[in-house]
Scaffold this motif. Structure first.
Motif, PDB file in Angstrom:
ATOM      1  N   ILE A   2       0.962  -1.162   0.156  1.00 45.36           N
ATOM      2  CA  ILE A   2      -0.211   0.173  -0.072  1.00 45.36           C
ATOM      3  C   ILE A   2       0.878   1.275  -0.002  1.00 45.36           C
ATOM      4  O   ILE A   2       1.541   1.547   0.704  1.00 45.36           O
ATOM      5  CB  ILE A   2      -1.006   0.082   1.287  1.00 45.36           C
ATOM      6  N   THR A   3       0.693   2.121  -1.122  1.00 45.17           N
ATOM      7  CA  THR A   3       1.741   3.271  -1.159  1.00 45.17           C
ATOM      8  C   THR A   3       1.607   3.981   0.052  1.00 45.17           C
ATOM      9  O   THR A   3       2.630   4.636   0.117  1.00 45.17           O
ATOM     10  CB  THR A   3       1.034   4.020  -2.511  1.00 45.17           C
ATOM     11  N   ASP A   4       0.544   4.353   0.722  1.00 45.33           N
ATOM     12  CA  ASP A   4       0.610   5.073   1.933  1.00 45.33           C
ATOM     13  C   ASP A   4       1.461   4.893   2.812  1.00 45.33           C
ATOM     14  O   ASP A   4       2.095   5.653   3.749  1.00 45.33           O
ATOM     15  CB  ASP A   4      -0.736   5.219   2.374  1.00 45.33           C
ATOM     16  N   GLU A   5       1.820   3.582   2.995  1.00 44.51           N
ATOM     17  CA  GLU A   5       2.791   3.212   3.828  1.00 44.51           C
ATOM     18  C   GLU A   5       4.399   3.198   3.553  1.00 44.51           C
ATOM     19  O   GLU A   5       5.194   3.016   4.526  1.00 44.51           O
ATOM     20  CB  GLU A   5       2.472   1.661   4.064  1.00 44.51           C
ATOM     21  N   LEU A   6       4.563   3.482   2.150  1.00 43.22           N
ATOM     22  CA  LEU A   6       5.916   3.824   1.560  1.00 43.22           C
ATOM     23  C   LEU A   6       6.439   5.106   1.947  1.00 43.22           C
ATOM     24  O   LEU A   6       5.815   6.043   1.707  1.00 43.22           O
ATOM     25  CB  LEU A   6       5.974   3.201   0.148  1.00 43.22           C
ATOM     26  N   ILE A   7       7.795   4.974   1.983  1.00 44.94           N
ATOM     27  CA  ILE A   7       8.441   6.296   2.205  1.00 44.94           C
ATOM     28  C   ILE A   7       8.797   7.011   0.859  1.00 44.94           C
ATOM     29  O   ILE A   7       8.668   5.934  -0.078  1.00 44.94           O
ATOM     30  CB  ILE A   7       9.765   6.452   3.039  1.00 44.94           C
ATOM     31  N   LEU A   8       8.604   8.184   0.660  1.00 43.86           N
ATOM     32  CA  LEU A   8       8.940   8.830  -0.559  1.00 43.86           C
ATOM     33  C   LEU A   8      10.302   8.402  -1.188  1.00 43.86           C
ATOM     34  O   LEU A   8      10.428   8.096  -2.439  1.00 43.86           O
ATOM     35  CB  LEU A   8       8.948  10.399  -0.494  1.00 43.86           C
ATOM     36  N   TRP A   9      11.223   8.516  -0.382  1.00 44.95           N
ATOM     37  CA  TRP A   9      12.431   8.272  -0.847  1.00 44.95           C
ATOM     38  C   TRP A   9      13.465   7.505   0.154  1.00 44.95           C
ATOM     39  O   TRP A   9      13.711   7.946   1.409  1.00 44.95           O
ATOM     40  CB  TRP A   9      13.118   9.523  -1.105  1.00 44.95           C
ATOM     41  N   ASP A  10      13.876   6.462  -0.155  1.00 44.56           N
ATOM     42  CA  ASP A  10      14.787   5.594   0.900  1.00 44.56           C
ATOM     43  C   ASP A  10      16.367   5.913   0.463  1.00 44.56           C
ATOM     44  O   ASP A  10      16.912   5.458  -0.400  1.00 44.56           O
ATOM     45  CB  ASP A  10      14.585   4.146   0.473  1.00 44.56           C
ATOM     46  N   THR A  11      16.904   7.216   1.129  1.00 47.36           N
ATOM     47  CA  THR A  11      18.174   7.695   0.677  1.00 47.36           C
ATOM     48  C   THR A  11      19.285   6.578   1.078  1.00 47.36           C
ATOM     49  O   THR A  11      20.277   6.276   0.257  1.00 47.36           O
ATOM     50  CB  THR A  11      18.493   9.068   1.403  1.00 47.36           C
ATOM     51  N   ASP A  12      19.190   5.821   2.216  1.00 47.92           N
ATOM     52  CA  ASP A  12      20.055   4.696   2.807  1.00 47.92           C
ATOM     53  C   ASP A  12      20.203   3.814   1.478  1.00 47.92           C
ATOM     54  O   ASP A  12      21.211   3.436   1.101  1.00 47.92           O
ATOM     55  CB  ASP A  12      19.729   4.051   3.716  1.00 47.92           C
ATOM     56  N   ALA A  13      19.057   3.278   0.918  1.00 49.32           N
ATOM     57  CA  ALA A  13      18.734   2.330  -0.085  1.00 49.32           C
ATOM     58  C   ALA A  13      19.779   2.594  -1.521  1.00 49.32           C
ATOM     59  O   ALA A  13      20.369   1.923  -2.004  1.00 49.32           O
ATOM     60  CB  ALA A  13      17.659   1.844  -0.326  1.00 49.32           C
ATOM     61  N   VAL A  14      19.375   3.916  -2.046  1.00 45.90           N
ATOM     62  CA  VAL A  14      19.869   4.430  -2.851  1.00 45.90           C
ATOM     63  C   VAL A  14      21.398   4.741  -2.790  1.00 45.90           C
ATOM     64  O   VAL A  14      22.081   4.394  -3.650  1.00 45.90           O
ATOM     65  CB  VAL A  14      19.238   5.715  -3.439  1.00 45.90           C
ATOM     66  N   LEU A  15      21.878   5.292  -1.901  1.00 55.63           N
ATOM     67  CA  LEU A  15      23.335   5.329  -1.430  1.00 55.63           C
ATOM     68  C   LEU A  15      24.089   3.958  -1.620  1.00 55.63           C
ATOM     69  O   LEU A  15      25.348   3.911  -2.057  1.00 55.63           O
ATOM     70  CB  LEU A  15      23.411   6.240  -0.251  1.00 55.63           C
ATOM     71  N   LYS A  16      23.562   2.991  -0.991  1.00 59.89           N
ATOM     72  CA  LYS A  16      23.580   1.722  -1.200  1.00 59.89           C
ATOM     73  C   LYS A  16      24.151   1.123  -2.702  1.00 59.89           C
ATOM     74  O   LYS A  16      25.052   0.662  -3.098  1.00 59.89           O
ATOM     75  CB  LYS A  16      23.232   0.665  -0.244  1.00 59.89           C
ATOM     76  N   ARG A  17      23.157   1.414  -3.539  1.00 56.17           N
ATOM     77  CA  ARG A  17      22.886   1.069  -4.828  1.00 56.17           C
ATOM     78  C   ARG A  17      24.275   1.986  -5.689  1.00 56.17           C
ATOM     79  O   ARG A  17      24.845   1.479  -6.389  1.00 56.17           O
ATOM     80  CB  ARG A  17      21.565   1.799  -5.535  1.00 56.17           C
ATOM     81  N   VAL A  18      24.612   3.217  -5.299  1.00 57.03           N
ATOM     82  CA  VAL A  18      25.753   4.009  -5.702  1.00 57.03           C
ATOM     83  C   VAL A  18      26.679   3.724  -4.889  1.00 57.03           C
ATOM     84  O   VAL A  18      27.657   4.639  -5.221  1.00 57.03           O
ATOM     85  CB  VAL A  18      25.040   5.377  -6.216  1.00 57.03           C
ATOM     86  N   MET A  19      27.148   2.628  -4.341  1.00 51.44           N
ATOM     87  CA  MET A  19      28.221   2.328  -3.312  1.00 51.44           C
ATOM     88  C   MET A  19      28.792   3.702  -2.613  1.00 51.44           C
ATOM     89  O   MET A  19      29.896   3.845  -2.294  1.00 51.44           O
ATOM     90  CB  MET A  19      29.201   1.865  -4.540  1.00 51.44           C
ATOM     91  N   GLY A  20      27.909   4.448  -2.001  1.00 57.51           N
ATOM     92  CA  GLY A  20      28.127   5.456  -1.245  1.00 57.51           C
ATOM     93  C   GLY A  20      28.658   6.644  -2.005  1.00 57.51           C
ATOM     94  O   GLY A  20      28.955   7.529  -1.219  1.00 57.51           O
ATOM     95  N   LYS A  21      28.590   6.841  -3.316  1.00 58.03           N
ATOM     96  CA  LYS A  21      29.127   7.725  -4.143  1.00 58.03           C
ATOM     97  C   LYS A  21      28.213   8.696  -4.455  1.00 58.03           C
ATOM     98  O   LYS A  21      27.372   8.707  -5.164  1.00 58.03           O
ATOM     99  CB  LYS A  21      29.843   7.175  -5.511  1.00 58.03           C
ATOM    100  N   GLU A  22      28.257   9.874  -3.425  1.00 65.56           N
ATOM    101  CA  GLU A  22      27.215  10.786  -3.691  1.00 65.56           C
ATOM    102  C   GLU A  22      27.248  11.455  -4.917  1.00 65.56           C
ATOM    103  O   GLU A  22      26.421  12.221  -5.579  1.00 65.56           O
ATOM    104  CB  GLU A  22      27.303  11.930  -2.290  1.00 65.56           C
ATOM    105  N   LYS A  23      28.342  11.690  -5.484  1.00 66.51           N
ATOM    106  CA  LYS A  23      28.610  12.481  -6.863  1.00 66.51           C
ATOM    107  C   LYS A  23      27.647  11.818  -8.025  1.00 66.51           C
ATOM    108  O   LYS A  23      27.077  12.418  -8.654  1.00 66.51           O
ATOM    109  CB  LYS A  23      30.196  12.513  -7.512  1.00 66.51           C
TER     110      LYS A  23
END
Length: 120
Positions: A2-23
């Protein structure tokens, strides 16, 4: 989910996806901000034309981008819209999902813009 239960943006997950490379994330978020309006416009155009197959294709593209950036709520609702199109659901259901997408898209975009401003 259910969409209402999801957060808009999981920054931890996306940073993990880019191996912590903020650039890298700066580039990806910038691309979302610049490119997504055209994707959304295309989806809306196809939906307005009643072209459900093309709407599903546009939704699929948006879903991939949103999922790759861990924009969880946006990815979830657009995945449901894509499925509704592919399953031949009633246009009312598709339009309800579109409305939900359009309630989440500006919030997600604003969140990304704020993040980008703080990180570039």
């Amino acid at each position: 989910m259910i969409t209402d239960e999801l957060i808009l943006w999981d920054t931890d997950a996306v940073l993990k996806r880019v191996m912590g490379k903020e650039k890298i994330l700066v580039v990806l978020v910038g691309s979302f901000i610049n490119d997504m309006p055209a994707f959304v416009e295309e989806l809306q155009s196809k939906l307005n034309e009643g072209d459900v197959a093309a709407t599903a294709n546009s939704a699929h593209a948006i879903k991939g981008v949103a999922a790759n950036l861990s924009a969880l709520a946006l990815a979830d609702v657009i995945a449901n819209l894509e499925s509704a199109c592919l399953d031949g659901d009633e246009i009312e259901k598709i339009n309800t999902l579109w409305d939900r997408f359009m309630s989440l898209y500006p919030k997600t975009l604003s969140l990304f813009e704020s993040w980008l401003k703080a990180h570039s």
